[in-house]
Design a protein around this motif. Structure first.
Motif, PDB file in Angstrom:
ATOM      1  N   SER A   1       0.825  -1.216   0.000  1.00 60.25           N
ATOM      2  CA  SER A   1       0.000   0.000   0.000  1.00 60.25           C
ATOM      3  C   SER A   1       0.853   1.258   0.000  1.00 60.25           C
ATOM      4  O   SER A   1       0.662   2.163  -0.833  1.00 60.25           O
ATOM      5  CB  SER A   1      -0.921   0.006   1.228  1.00 60.25           C
ATOM      6  N   PHE A   2       1.818   1.341   0.902  1.00 57.03           N
ATOM      7  CA  PHE A   2       2.654   2.535   0.989  1.00 57.03           C
ATOM      8  C   PHE A   2       3.506   2.696  -0.267  1.00 57.03           C
ATOM      9  O   PHE A   2       3.650   3.805  -0.797  1.00 57.03           O
ATOM     10  CB  PHE A   2       3.553   2.456   2.222  1.00 57.03           C
ATOM     11  N   GLY A   3       4.080   1.604  -0.738  1.00 52.93           N
ATOM     12  CA  GLY A   3       4.937   1.671  -1.924  1.00 52.93           C
ATOM     13  C   GLY A   3       4.197   2.146  -3.155  1.00 52.93           C
ATOM     14  O   GLY A   3       4.736   2.927  -3.951  1.00 52.93           O
ATOM     15  N   ALA A   4       2.963   1.703  -3.334  1.00 58.59           N
ATOM     16  CA  ALA A   4       2.176   2.092  -4.510  1.00 58.59           C
ATOM     17  C   ALA A   4       1.857   3.587  -4.489  1.00 58.59           C
ATOM     18  O   ALA A   4       1.990   4.279  -5.507  1.00 58.59           O
ATOM     19  CB  ALA A   4       0.887   1.276  -4.564  1.00 58.59           C
ATOM     20  N   ILE A   5       1.466   4.094  -3.347  1.00 53.68           N
ATOM     21  CA  ILE A   5       1.091   5.519  -3.235  1.00 53.68           C
ATOM     22  C   ILE A   5       2.293   6.416  -3.495  1.00 53.68           C
ATOM     23  O   ILE A   5       2.241   7.354  -4.292  1.00 53.68           O
ATOM     24  CB  ILE A   5       0.485   5.805  -1.844  1.00 53.68           C
TER      25      ILE A   5
END
Length: 461
Positions: free
Chosen positions: A114-118
């Motif tokens: 989640s964090f990496g995609a954003i």
């Protein structure tokens, strides 16, 4: 008692062990060897990468220096989450509950994706603005925008590489983390010259090629991690029944990871400010400082292997209700780390000109690099204990204490002192070089004093 050779071979093979019983030296060796090799491969790639990029020109090296100053923010979050995952997984393993450890690992995987995609999407669209914000010249912006776009756009890969290796370390499977970076960085080293300078049908991409090679290598490393999590035979085995979201564990993971991330963000933001100050003195200064820092990272990252081993031992032994053994693990790792970095420091101080000659023949770049290597090496021996004790706090789940100490030493002391010495006093890069080891030595002293008080032994994760 096993022979030393047998212990070393077991460590490399990743033989499953109980780290809450038996001799501490043996446990430390078995955990540390694959972690040191893992960190050595990471540092070797950093060195090889800058070796090839330095052949392109000063602007290419400056691009990497400025970009990495920003990327360290992403690395900081990844390492912070990794610290949280290591603490929670190690505690569950110490409690003899591998299923709970695997369930925690799946929650960590979801957080990383989640964090990496954003952040990756943001990085793709703001690459040029980021370089401009860092004070890059028009030439550097023209050379490096695609490099920044690819590196930041692959944040999911960066997050998972760090985070999942933290899971494996916490589970006492450091050999998997070692093999991951052997694979990822081994591929990076092979692909770097191919994509930078071109080979056959592959065109020369310059500094952009370094980003392509890095992303390919890391992506394959992450695939290997996922294979071991879902289909491997280690302590972490995620089956279908564990593939569900548990917001309670995610909240606890984030709670522990936030402080862990902030302690590294604080250090990384300090790095960004220092690089921004150095950029005032020209591209040659940035290039010399960047090359020297890569060499220093090459020397320091194996030390982080020992520090990570201490974190795992602390977490697992606290889970097994053995706080005294947990404390002894940290002191033992710090002792070995000090001996190692003393040798490294002597070598860096003695052979600094020779080391820099492998990367550049530009006089000013060489001069800045030699000076940086020598001054930084003076503080390495003190920092040897600092990095181990910091990771010991993290392994216990007390990520807040290192965060506060980092804030004091890096933001309240290092940045103002660096600016004062470099700009106000006119020492330029030398001022930055003096401020960094001073602040890190102070950090080590403060952490040691707090660690001796023992409140970290009562942290509940």
């Amino acid at each position: 008692m096993q022979s030393t050779l047998t212990v070393i071979l077991d460590a490399i093979k990743g033989k499953e062990r109980d780290y809450t019983t038996g001799g501490l030296n043996q446990a430390l060796i078995i955990l540390a060897i694959p972690m040191v090799i893992e960190m050595f491969m990471e540092s070797l790639f950093a060195l090889v990468d800058i070796f090839f990029v330095a052949k392109i020109g000063v602007e290419a090296v400056t691009t990497i220096g400025l970009t990495e100053a920003v990327l360290t923010l992403i690395y900081s979050v990844a390492i912070g989450c990794s610290s949280g995952a290591t603490a929670l997984v190690a505690r569950r393993i110490g409690e003899k509950n591998p299923e709970a450890a695997s369930f925690t690992a799946f929650q960590a995987l979801m957080v990383g994706v989640s964090f990496g995609a954003i952040t990756g999407i943001i990085g793709i669209f703001m690459a040029e603005d980021i370089l401009r914000l860092m004070g890059a010249t028009p030439e550097v912006i023209a050379t490096g925008t695609n490099f920044v776009r690819i590196m930041l756009g692959s944040n999911v890969v960066i997050m998972l590489l760090f985070l999942l290796n933290g899971v494996f370390r916490g589970a006492g499977d450091p050999a998997i983390a070692m093999r991951t970076l052997l694979l990822a960085n081994g591929l990076n080293i092979i692909l770097d010259p191919i994509f930078i300078f071109g080979l056959g049908p592959i065109p020369a991409m310059g500094v952009t090629g370094a980003a392509v090679a890095t992303t390919i290598g890391r992506s394959i490393g992450v695939m290997y991690q996922l294979y071991n999590m879902f289909w491997g035979k280690g302590a972490i085995q995620i089956g279908p029944k564990l593939m569900k979201i548990d917001w309670g564990i995610i909240r606890k993971l984030i709670e522990v990871s936030v402080s862990g991330a902030f302690q590294f963000i604080i250090a990384s933001a300090s790095w960004i400010f220092l690089m921004r100050i150095i950029s005032r003195f020209g591209s040659e200064s940035v290039a010399g400082y960047t090359i020297a820092i890569r060499v220093i990272i090459f020397a320091l990252l194996p030390s982080w292997g020992l520090a990570n081993a201490a974190a795992t031992l602390v977490g697992q032994n606290l889970g097994a209700n053995q706080p005294d053994r947990a404390e002894q693990s940290a002191w033992r790792a710090g002792y070995f780390n000090t001996i190692f970095l003393l040798v490294v420091s002597v070598l860096c101080i003695t052979f600094a000109p020779l080391i820099m000659s492998f990367f550049t023949d530009i006089p000013l770049v060489t001069k800045i690099g030699v000076m940086t290597l020598r001054i930084f090496s003076i503080g390495n021996v003190m920092y040897a204990y600092g990095m181990v004790i910091s990771q010991a706090f993290n392994g216990a789940g007390d990520t807040r204490t290192p965060m506060i100490v980092n804030f004091i030493c890096f933001w309240l002391i290092e940045i103002p002192l660096g600016y004062f010495l470099a700009v106000t006093m006119g020492l330029e890069v030398m001022g930055i070089c003096i401020a960094v080891p001073f602040s890190e030595s102070l950090l080590a002293v403060i952490l040691i004093v707090i660690f001796k008080k023992g409140k970290w032994k009562k942290v509940n994760v």
